[in-house]
Design an enzyme around this catalytic site. Structure first.
Site, short mmCIF file in Angstrom:
data_model
loop_
_atom_site.label_atom_id
_atom_site.label_comp_id
_atom_site.label_asym_id
_atom_site.label_seq_id
_atom_site.Cartn_x
_atom_site.Cartn_y
_atom_site.Cartn_z
N ARG A 38 49.57 14.81 40.81
CA ARG A 38 49.94 16.22 40.95
C ARG A 38 50.84 16.46 42.15
O ARG A 38 51.51 17.46 42.22
CB ARG A 38 48.67 17.07 41.07
N ARG A 39 50.84 15.55 43.12
CA ARG A 39 51.62 15.78 44.35
C ARG A 39 53.01 15.16 44.22
O ARG A 39 53.21 13.97 44.48
CB ARG A 39 50.85 15.23 45.55
N TYR A 157 29.18 12.19 38.43
CA TYR A 157 30.25 11.20 38.67
C TYR A 157 29.91 9.89 37.94
O TYR A 157 30.76 9.31 37.25
CB TYR A 157 30.44 10.95 40.17
N LYS A 161 31.80 7.62 34.85
CA LYS A 161 32.20 6.20 34.89
C LYS A 161 31.46 5.39 33.83
O LYS A 161 31.99 4.40 33.33
CB LYS A 161 32.01 5.64 36.31
N PRO A 187 35.47 -1.19 40.65
CA PRO A 187 35.27 -1.47 42.07
C PRO A 187 33.98 -0.85 42.62
O PRO A 187 33.43 0.10 42.06
CB PRO A 187 36.48 -0.81 42.75
P1 NDP Z 1 42.17 8.65 45.81
O1 NDP Z 1 41.58 10.00 46.06
O2 NDP Z 1 42.82 7.95 46.95
O3 NDP Z 1 43.21 8.74 44.59
C1 NDP Z 1 42.93 9.48 43.44
C2 NDP Z 1 44.20 9.67 42.63
O4 NDP Z 1 43.86 10.40 41.43
C3 NDP Z 1 45.26 10.46 43.36
O5 NDP Z 1 46.51 9.85 43.18
C4 NDP Z 1 45.24 11.80 42.69
O6 NDP Z 1 46.53 12.38 42.65
C5 NDP Z 1 44.81 11.43 41.27
N1 NDP Z 1 44.21 12.58 40.58
C6 NDP Z 1 43.03 13.19 40.85
N2 NDP Z 1 42.87 14.24 40.06
C7 NDP Z 1 43.97 14.31 39.25
C8 NDP Z 1 44.38 15.18 38.23
N3 NDP Z 1 43.62 16.21 37.83
N4 NDP Z 1 45.56 14.96 37.62
C9 NDP Z 1 46.33 13.93 37.99
N5 NDP Z 1 45.99 13.06 38.95
C10 NDP Z 1 44.82 13.26 39.58
O7 NDP Z 1 40.97 7.79 45.24
P2 NDP Z 1 40.89 6.27 44.71
O8 NDP Z 1 42.19 5.60 44.77
O9 NDP Z 1 39.74 5.65 45.39
O10 NDP Z 1 40.45 6.54 43.20
C11 NDP Z 1 41.15 6.04 42.08
C12 NDP Z 1 40.14 5.77 40.98
O11 NDP Z 1 39.22 4.76 41.42
C13 NDP Z 1 39.28 6.96 40.56
O12 NDP Z 1 39.16 6.95 39.17
C14 NDP Z 1 37.93 6.67 41.24
O13 NDP Z 1 36.87 7.27 40.54
C15 NDP Z 1 37.89 5.17 41.14
N6 NDP Z 1 37.01 4.47 42.05
C16 NDP Z 1 37.08 4.65 43.42
C17 NDP Z 1 36.27 3.90 44.27
C18 NDP Z 1 36.29 4.07 45.74
O14 NDP Z 1 35.28 3.74 46.40
N7 NDP Z 1 37.37 4.55 46.35
C19 NDP Z 1 35.36 2.88 43.73
C20 NDP Z 1 35.36 2.79 42.29
C21 NDP Z 1 36.17 3.53 41.51
P3 NDP Z 1 46.90 13.91 42.98
O15 NDP Z 1 45.86 14.43 43.93
O16 NDP Z 1 48.26 13.84 43.56
O17 NDP Z 1 46.88 14.56 41.66
C1 8X3 Z 2 33.15 4.96 43.60
C2 8X3 Z 2 32.13 4.04 44.19
O1 8X3 Z 2 29.72 3.87 44.96
O2 8X3 Z 2 30.95 5.85 45.62
O3 8X3 Z 2 33.20 4.85 42.22
O4 8X3 Z 2 30.24 5.59 43.35
S1 8X3 Z 2 30.71 4.89 44.54
#
Ligand code: NDP
Ligand code: 8X3
Length: 258
Positions: A38-39, A157, A161, A187
């Site tokens: 979105r950004r 959440y 997943k 992850p």
């Molecule tokens: P970040 O918050 O760093 O990145 C999330 C990304 O998702 C951003 O680029 C954001 O872009 C995008 N996003 C969120 N909502 C929307 C939307 N409505 N439309 C379009 N884009 C969207 O988090 P992570 O990189 O950690 O997360 C990425 C994925 O990994 C997620 O699915 C998360 O659930 C999963 N995950 C994360 C873990 C962690 O510990 N970090 C572990 C396991 C899984 P923008 O805001 O610009 O729209």
């Molecule tokens: C993100 C990892 O452990 O916060 O999916 O759910 S945890």
């Protein structure tokens, strides 16, 4: 080995964290990338960086994955891109709050379900027909250890997943025989903007999630995605769970004392 050089990949949620690292890692392999989020300002900066550093093409598409009209118009309208895509990385997602169901905010639930489940489906529905028609493609969904183990305050959440895992498994049946591959990369704790988003800008609380332990870096997850994508065409990596060494499960994290 499947070559990524000269191919086209779409990465959702590329403005931060895993998505940004995956886009960079793919570009480093010579893959052209379409990046979404979105950004718009962040997409433009990343697109410029990728083009300058890796001499690959890059397209930025700004849309909210929750909005089927936007997905149809902006992604569905990018017909030339859709006709070339070999790789889809469904990464956009988020967690909001750590509230028990009895006091949870229904708007948070809607946003998690709409983004992590419905958004992933809308994007996949738009991209997949071309892959099936060309009998070539790879969908990588970003799941989580939270798709296997549920923790208190994380029911919704975690449910999203679990759903991502179910969708990956179901998709594998749907595309069986088409040559399209489906992987779920799952992850554990990783330091991105994830916790800052979950705790709605409370940086101190977000930082405390990783107190005394070494979380994954976005690049670790990007390497796992690239590894799935580069296996030979007859090999489909169904799932990769990647955790920090300091994490044994959703419930067991080793933290060093300060
Ligand atoms: P970040 O918050 O760093 O990145 C999330 C990304 O998702 C951003 O680029 C954001 O872009 C995008 N996003 C969120 N909502 C929307 C939307 N409505 N439309 C379009 N884009 C969207 O988090 P992570 O990189 O950690 O997360 C990425 C994925 O990994 C997620 O699915 C998360 O659930 C999963 N995950 C994360 C873990 C962690 O510990 N970090 C572990 C396991 C899984 P923008 O805001 O610009 O729209
Ligand atoms: C993100 C990892 O452990 O916060 O999916 O759910 S945890």
């Amino acid at each position: 080995m499947t070559e990524l050089k000269g191919r086209w990949a779409l990465v959702t949620g590329a403005t931060s964290g895993f998505g940004m690292a995956v886009a960079r890692a793919l570009a480093a392999q010579g893959c052209h990338v379409a990046i979404t989020g979105r950004r718009a300002d962040r997409l433009q900066a990343l697109g410029r960086e990728i083009r300058d550093r890796h001499s690959v093409e890059s397209v930025s598409l700004t849309f909210d994955v929750r909005d089927p009209t936007q997905v149809r118009a902006i992604l569905g309208g990018a017909t030339e891109l859709l006709s070339r895509l070999d790789v889809l990385v469904n990464n956009a997602g988020l967690a909001l709050a750590l509230d028990p169901i009895q006091s949870g905010d229904t708007a948070d639930w809607d946003q998690m379900i709409d983004t992590n489940v419905k958004g992933l489906l809308y994007v996949t529905r738009t991209v997949l027909p071309g892959m099936v028609e060309r009998r070539q493609g790879h969908v990588v969904n970003v799941g989580s250890i939270a798709g296997h183990q549920v923790y208190g305050g994380g029911a919704v959440y975690c449910a999203t997943k679990f759903a991502v895992r179910a969708i990956s498994d179901g998709l594998r049946y749907d595309v069986l025989g088409t040559g399209v591959r489906v992987s779920n990369v799952e992850p554990g704790l990783a330091e991105t903007e994830f916790s800052e988003v979950r705790f709605k800008g409370n940086r101190a609380r977000a930082g405390s999630v990783y107190d005394g332990m070494t979380p994954l870096r976005p690049e670790d997850v990007a390497e796992a995605v690239v590894w799935c994508l580069t296996r030979p065409p007859h090999v489909n990596v169904q799932s990769v769970m990647i955790l920090p060494t300091d994490q044994a499960s959703a419930y067991a994290v080793h933290r060093r004392k300060a």
